[in-house]
Design a protein around this motif. Structure first.
Motif, PDB file in Angstrom:
ATOM      1  N   GLY A   1       5.971  -1.994  -0.630  1.00 46.45           N
ATOM      2  CA  GLY A   1       4.726  -2.460  -0.036  1.00 46.45           C
ATOM      3  C   GLY A   1       4.736  -3.964   0.141  1.00 46.45           C
ATOM      4  N   ARG A   2       3.728  -4.458   0.824  1.00 45.97           N
ATOM      5  CA  ARG A   2       3.602  -5.906   0.984  1.00 45.97           C
ATOM      6  C   ARG A   2       3.207  -6.568  -0.326  1.00 45.97           C
ATOM      7  NH1 ARG A   2       0.203  -5.269   6.252  1.00 45.97           N
ATOM      8  NH2 ARG A   2       1.868  -4.734   7.705  1.00 45.97           N
ATOM      9  N   THR A   3       2.435  -5.817  -1.134  1.00 47.58           N
ATOM     10  CA  THR A   3       2.057  -6.291  -2.465  1.00 47.58           C
ATOM     11  C   THR A   3       2.378  -5.185  -3.466  1.00 47.58           C
ATOM     12  OG1 THR A   3      -0.187  -5.392  -2.363  1.00 47.58           O
ATOM     13  CG2 THR A   3       0.135  -7.642  -1.510  1.00 47.58           C
ATOM     14  N   PHE A   4       2.470  -5.558  -4.730  1.00 46.83           N
ATOM     15  CA  PHE A   4       2.712  -4.548  -5.762  1.00 46.83           C
ATOM     16  C   PHE A   4       1.503  -3.615  -5.878  1.00 46.83           C
ATOM     17  CE2 PHE A   4       5.942  -7.581  -7.480  1.00 46.83           C
ATOM     18  CZ  PHE A   4       7.020  -6.737  -7.365  1.00 46.83           C
ATOM     19  N   GLU A   5       0.310  -4.140  -5.692  1.00 48.95           N
ATOM     20  CA  GLU A   5      -0.892  -3.308  -5.783  1.00 48.95           C
ATOM     21  C   GLU A   5      -0.878  -2.221  -4.713  1.00 48.95           C
ATOM     22  OE1 GLU A   5      -1.763  -7.184  -7.751  1.00 48.95           O
ATOM     23  OE2 GLU A   5      -0.856  -6.645  -5.855  1.00 48.95           O
ATOM     24  N   GLU A   6      -0.471  -2.581  -3.504  1.00 47.83           N
ATOM     25  CA  GLU A   6      -0.369  -1.592  -2.419  1.00 47.83           C
ATOM     26  C   GLU A   6       0.674  -0.529  -2.766  1.00 47.83           C
ATOM     27  OE1 GLU A   6       1.401  -1.454   2.125  1.00 47.83           O
ATOM     28  OE2 GLU A   6       0.567  -3.344   1.398  1.00 47.83           O
ATOM     29  N   ALA A   7       1.810  -0.954  -3.277  1.00 49.63           N
ATOM     30  CA  ALA A   7       2.870  -0.018  -3.645  1.00 49.63           C
ATOM     31  C   ALA A   7       2.413   0.904  -4.784  1.00 49.63           C
ATOM     32  CB  ALA A   7       4.134  -0.774  -4.041  1.00 49.63           C
ATOM     33  N   VAL A   8       1.658   0.363  -5.739  1.00 50.00           N
ATOM     34  CA  VAL A   8       1.151   1.176  -6.852  1.00 50.00           C
ATOM     35  C   VAL A   8       0.201   2.249  -6.327  1.00 50.00           C
ATOM     36  CG1 VAL A   8      -0.336   1.141  -8.903  1.00 50.00           C
ATOM     37  CG2 VAL A   8       1.459  -0.554  -8.659  1.00 50.00           C
ATOM     38  N   ASP A   9      -0.696   1.879  -5.429  1.00 45.26           N
ATOM     39  CA  ASP A   9      -1.648   2.848  -4.880  1.00 45.26           C
ATOM     40  C   ASP A   9      -0.931   3.990  -4.164  1.00 45.26           C
ATOM     41  OD1 ASP A   9      -3.892   1.544  -5.859  1.00 45.26           O
ATOM     42  OD2 ASP A   9      -4.182   0.351  -4.035  1.00 45.26           O
ATOM     43  N   ILE A  10       0.090   3.660  -3.381  1.00 42.59           N
ATOM     44  CA  ILE A  10       0.855   4.689  -2.672  1.00 42.59           C
ATOM     45  C   ILE A  10       1.596   5.581  -3.674  1.00 42.59           C
ATOM     46  CG2 ILE A  10       2.755   5.093  -1.058  1.00 42.59           C
ATOM     47  CD1 ILE A  10       1.955   2.356   0.233  1.00 42.59           C
ATOM     48  N   ALA A  11       2.192   4.947  -4.680  1.00 43.35           N
ATOM     49  CA  ALA A  11       2.956   5.689  -5.689  1.00 43.35           C
ATOM     50  C   ALA A  11       2.057   6.630  -6.498  1.00 43.35           C
ATOM     51  CB  ALA A  11       3.673   4.715  -6.615  1.00 43.35           C
ATOM     52  N   ILE A  12       0.847   6.196  -6.811  1.00 42.01           N
ATOM     53  CA  ILE A  12      -0.082   7.029  -7.578  1.00 42.01           C
ATOM     54  C   ILE A  12      -0.409   8.305  -6.808  1.00 42.01           C
ATOM     55  CG2 ILE A  12      -2.462   7.167  -8.459  1.00 42.01           C
ATOM     56  CD1 ILE A  12      -0.552   5.560 -10.254  1.00 42.01           C
TER      57      ILE A  12
END
Length: 118
Positions: free
Chosen positions: A73-84
């Motif tokens: 993701g562009r940010t870790f928060e975005e990547a975390v949301d997708i991963a969840i």
């Protein structure tokens, strides 16, 4: 959930670590037997772009198996949301398989007890 977070070649700030922990703790509502997990955070240095993509890998340990997801993701928060979201789907499939196995076992035991009674 006991969680180990590894930030590779950089130091993750406390706010990011708390965000990751709180998001992963919510997975307990889908399956309460999660024993722990590991999170790997990496910066992807692409040659074509000056902006670095964020790579996130999450491994969740369960009795009888583990789940793994890798997101960018562009940010870790975005990547975390997708991963969840991906982990929620994997947990649901895992629970369905467990239930199918227990139902099959119950049927076999019922059949065996009926055979013994006759």
């Amino acid at each position: 959930m006991k969680l180990q977070v590894h930030s590779i070649h950089f130091d993750a700030d406390k706010k990011l670590l708390e965000f990751i922990q709180s998001k992963l703790n919510k997975l307990d509502t889908f399956y309460d037997r999660i024993t722990g997990g590991e999170v790997f955070l990496r910066l992807d240095k692409g040659e074509s772009s000056k902006m670095k993509n964020k790579l996130l890998e999450i491994k969740i340990n369960l009795p009888g198996g583990s789940l793994f997801v890798k997101e960018i993701g562009r940010t870790f928060e975005e990547a975390v949301d997708i991963a969840i979201e991906a982990l929620k789907a994997q947990l649901k499939r895992f629970k369905e398989k467990l239930q199918e196995k227990s139902n099959a076992t119950r049927e076999v035991l019922t059949t065996m007890s009926m055979a013994m009674e006759s």
